[in-house]
Enzyme design. Structure first.
Site, PDB file in Angstrom:
ATOM      1  CE  LYS A   1      34.559 -23.380 -39.750  1.00 43.23           C
ATOM      2  NZ  LYS A   1      33.830 -22.391 -38.960  1.00 43.23           N
TER       3      LYS A   1
ATOM      4  CE  LYS B   1      36.451 -24.995 -36.632  1.00 41.48           C
ATOM      5  NZ  LYS B   1      35.493 -23.928 -36.555  1.00 41.48           N
TER       6      LYS B   1
HETATM    7  C1  PBG Z   1      31.219 -21.413 -36.854  1.00 34.78           C
HETATM    8  C2  PBG Z   1      32.238 -22.217 -36.155  1.00 34.78           C
HETATM    9  C3  PBG Z   1      32.223 -23.606 -36.116  1.00 34.78           C
HETATM   10  C4  PBG Z   1      33.261 -23.975 -35.281  1.00 34.78           C
HETATM   11  C5  PBG Z   1      33.917 -22.809 -34.851  1.00 34.78           C
HETATM   12  N1  PBG Z   1      33.261 -21.711 -35.421  1.00 34.78           N
HETATM   13  C6  PBG Z   1      31.276 -24.584 -36.692  1.00 34.78           C
HETATM   14  C7  PBG Z   1      30.919 -24.547 -38.097  1.00 34.78           C
HETATM   15  O1  PBG Z   1      31.623 -23.982 -38.942  1.00 34.78           O
HETATM   16  O2  PBG Z   1      29.871 -25.117 -38.406  1.00 34.78           O
HETATM   17  C8  PBG Z   1      33.564 -25.391 -34.940  1.00 34.78           C
HETATM   18  C9  PBG Z   1      34.323 -25.652 -33.709  1.00 34.78           C
HETATM   19  C10 PBG Z   1      34.225 -27.037 -33.185  1.00 34.78           C
HETATM   20  O3  PBG Z   1      33.621 -27.947 -33.791  1.00 34.78           O
HETATM   21  O4  PBG Z   1      34.766 -27.244 -32.090  1.00 34.78           O
HETATM   22  N2  PBG Z   1      31.552 -20.340 -37.573  1.00 34.78           N
END
Ligand code: PBG
Length: 332
Positions: A204, A257
């Site tokens: 991520k 992601k």
């Molecule tokens: C937070 C989380 C995020 C997303 C999924 N879980 C945001 C972040 O890490 O700030 C993002 C998903 C999206 O932007 O659609 N743990």
């Protein structure tokens, strides 16, 4: 995979022969998309309102528990195998120690129980991370300026157990703390939750494309960035190390992601490990397509399907996307 590029030479070979009409294009398509490839992210809230539109995510609402049950049923009926839940809780319930994250009567636990009672055959995925529950919007417990890895994991374990006991089939740690998959897996084994799946947000990235999501869960007051825990977008080999660790620690599925800017990572991960590899078409990617369509720079359905197919072509086993319901309806 070995691939020989030998095709013969023009005019014996004419690649256009295979493109001349829809039936032959269909016949030779290398990649296909179906509703079974989709996971639908859904936002629930604790406000007294059935559906609350999210301004930056056109067509996506925050839902009451009753509405979430309806959407879960729609997903099941459309052939979408699983939904992923995200909470937006009252600001007064958020705290520095994120204790609402493991409230067995909190919004997420209640939603899990309601969905599993009404729609037992939908796959239920719940995000394991603290950001919707902390007053500062970070995914962990702060010690001074730093996110404390082990203190955060202690809370994540409790959160994952509450979710699993409330009926989540898959817990999906999205926090990027080191070692959390192994600790959650051990805790599950110790509590008789050995059948619960873990989908790790393994690779991520600290991304500029999460903006509308932070609006949706109410963490847009976040100061600074998440670069001390989420990955640097410069890195690719590091994604393989992250994935390797999470598989070794007991993840059943891994995720990359965001999606489109990281298709190379999706391809490397799926080819290297050959484990179920998911990709998240995140909120900013969805919002970009919606914005382009609004300006008439692209056709909505064509742009949407082209991106979804791209994920499959790169090797994804499935795609988390806010388009899931709409795309599944179009494919019916
Ligand atoms: C937070 C989380 C995020 C997303 C999924 N879980 C945001 C972040 O890490 O700030 C993002 C998903 C999206 O932007 O659609 N743990």
């Amino acid at each position: 995979m070995t691939f020989s590029p030998i095709t013969g030479a023009y005019p014996l070979a004419r690649p256009r022969r295979l493109r001349q009409s829809p039936w032959v294009r269909d016949l030779v398509a290398e990649t296909r998309l179906s509703p079974a490839d989709l996971i639908w992210p859904i936002f629930v809230h604790d406000k007294d309102k059935a559906r609350d539109p999210i301004a930056s995510l056109a067509g996506v609402d925050r839902l009451s528990i009753a509405e979430a049950v309806k959407d879960a049923r729609d997903a099941r009926d459309l052939g979408i195998p699983a939904i992923a839940l995200f909470p937006n809780i009252d600001a007064r319930l958020r705290s520095d120690d994120a204790k609402a994250a493991y409230d067995p009567d909190g919004l997420i636990a209640q939603t899990c129980r309601a969905i599993k009672a009404a729609v037992p055959d939908i796959g239920l995925i719940v995000d394991v991370a603290l950001d919707p529950f902390t007053s500062h919007g970070h995914d962990g417990i702060l010690e001074g300026e730093r996110i404390h890895n082990e203190k955060t994991i202690e809370i994540l374990i409790q959160q994952a157990i509450v979710q699993a006991e409330a009926g989540a089939d898959i817990v999906a740690p999205s926090d990027m703390m080191d070692g959390r998959i192994g600790e959650i897996r051990k805790a599950f084994e110790a509590r008789g939750l050995g059948d619960k799946l873990i989908m790790s947000y393994a690779a991520k990235y600290a991304s500029a494309f999460y903006g509308p999501f932070r609006d949706a869960v109410g963490t847009n007051a976040l100061k600074g960035d998440k670069k001390t825990y989420q990955m640097d977008s410069a890195n690719s080999d590091e994604a393989l190390r992250e994935v390797a660790m999470d598989i070794e620690e007991g993840a059943d599925m891994v995720m990359v992601k965001p999606g489109l800017p990281y298709l190379d990572i999706v391809q490397r991960v799926s080819e290297t490990f050959r484990v179920p590899t998911f990709v998240y078409q995140v909120s900013g990617e969805y919002a970009m397509i919606k914005a382009a369509v609004e300006k008439s720079y692209a056709d909505h359905d064509k742009a949407m399907f082209e991106t979804l197919l791209a994920f499959k072509r790169a090797g994804a086993s499935g795609i988390l996307t806010y388009f899931a319901r709409y795309a599944a309806e179009k494919m019916k």
